[in-house]
Design a protein around this motif. Sequence first.
Motif, mmCIF file in Angstrom:
data_model
loop_
_atom_site.group_PDB
_atom_site.id
_atom_site.type_symbol
_atom_site.label_atom_id
_atom_site.label_comp_id
_atom_site.label_asym_id
_atom_site.label_seq_id
_atom_site.Cartn_x
_atom_site.Cartn_y
_atom_site.Cartn_z
ATOM 1 N N ASP A 164 0.877 -0.969 0.108
ATOM 2 C CA ASP A 164 -0.053 -0.033 -0.075
ATOM 3 C C ASP A 164 0.854 1.046 0.132
ATOM 4 O O ASP A 164 0.607 2.168 -0.772
ATOM 5 C CB ASP A 164 -0.935 0.117 1.220
ATOM 6 N N ARG A 168 -0.925 -12.952 -10.079
ATOM 7 C CA ARG A 168 -0.697 -11.508 -10.265
ATOM 8 C C ARG A 168 -0.575 -10.930 -11.640
ATOM 9 O O ARG A 168 0.154 -11.544 -12.249
ATOM 10 C CB ARG A 168 -0.146 -10.831 -9.145
ATOM 11 N N TYR A 171 -4.676 -3.735 -8.974
ATOM 12 C CA TYR A 171 -4.055 -3.787 -7.546
ATOM 13 C C TYR A 171 -4.888 -4.389 -6.671
ATOM 14 O O TYR A 171 -4.380 -5.332 -5.946
ATOM 15 C CB TYR A 171 -3.612 -2.494 -7.137
ATOM 16 N N ASP A 172 -6.053 -4.176 -6.722
ATOM 17 C CA ASP A 172 -7.414 -4.758 -6.026
ATOM 18 C C ASP A 172 -7.074 -6.245 -5.967
ATOM 19 O O ASP A 172 -7.504 -7.225 -5.368
ATOM 20 C CB ASP A 172 -8.454 -4.333 -6.209
ATOM 21 N N SER A 227 -4.378 -8.010 -4.568
ATOM 22 C CA SER A 227 -4.151 -8.093 -3.040
ATOM 23 C C SER A 227 -4.966 -9.467 -2.565
ATOM 24 O O SER A 227 -5.022 -9.669 -1.333
ATOM 25 C CB SER A 227 -5.008 -6.899 -2.513
#
Length: 383
Positions: free
Chosen positions: A122, A365, A354-355, A358
């Motif tokens: 983050d 990814r 990105y969400d 995570s």
Amino acid sequence: MTEIGEDLDKSDVSSLIFLMRDHMGRSKVAKDKSFLDLVIELEKLNLIAPDRLDLLEKCLKNIHRIDLKTKVQKYKQSAQGGETSYNALPGTLSKSLKDPSYNLRLQNGRSNEQRLNVGQPDTQRESVKTSIQESGTSLPQHIQERYRMQSKPLGICLIIDCIGNDTEFLRDTFTSLGYEVQYFLYLHVESIIQILRQVACMPQHQDYDSFVCVLVSRGGSHSVFGVDQTQPGFPLDQIRRMFMGDACPSLLGKPKLFFIQNYVVSEGQLDSSSFLEVDGPAVNNVESKARQPAPCTIHREADFLWSLCTADVSLLERSSSSPSLYLKCLSQKLWQERRRPLLELHIELNSSVYDWNSKVSAKERYYVWLQHTLRKKLILSCK
């Protein structure tokens, strides 16, 4: 200032020279010169001095070197507070700078390895997003001008899909935006090269306002393999070179957009010397020569947007028919918010990826790099 000179690579210096030319009048600095040479010329023209660093600050911001812009601001603040003597810089400003090493990337970041890695924690992600957002609404007026996007069609959209999961929705998206879509499935490397060369030489570009290329393939960290498993890859940098101003003059001054999804496989058995290399498209007949635009001062590397997403090839093994998350998000953004600047949409695309990252394992990814040399605001459609 010494730190600024050391942190700038060759492409950063080239971009600064390009931006400074409007302020330098007849004085010119060759594009292959160092940051030191540029500073010397600016000092001669009284455009930069220890107490006059606004122009340098603005240009660093325009090439997305927010880290170096911040250093300039801190220097100004410390000088104003009496902590640093201005006398340390007059006459020695340029002498203290070092010539950065040569690198051929169109990188608008801190170094050759910096990237908009949407898989970061983050705290790191927040700093990346901030640097991009700062390059938007506060740019100088000549950067805020919009590219002309009125031709019908807007341009050629070339889709090369060597995986086969994304062509249908990409074709629909770019057709709705007003592009003439040409798509090809399951190509070998040699065919990819041949089609790219043919498209770069198309005379229709002369009458269109932009160009889009979407490429989906297995590949290495810096190359694509197509459907080949044992053949050498084709370097991504060479794809970009095919459409630069000197190789493709009919697209000079027009936005050239590349969206690449590369599923990375092991490169243990390949080395860079085995990569295929080709020259840029050549002008072979009198008619095509006559259609070339008149000579101008636009840099050959200007007006590119290069969006590269990499993912592990094991994603295809887990779900062989699933579309790329990156391309799916891109398509949705262009469908729903096409009247907004493309760079803003890309920032939000990064957030969506990105969400996703995570919530999944490292092997699932996606990692996105954004590099661009756009000189104006770009909105693909006003419909």
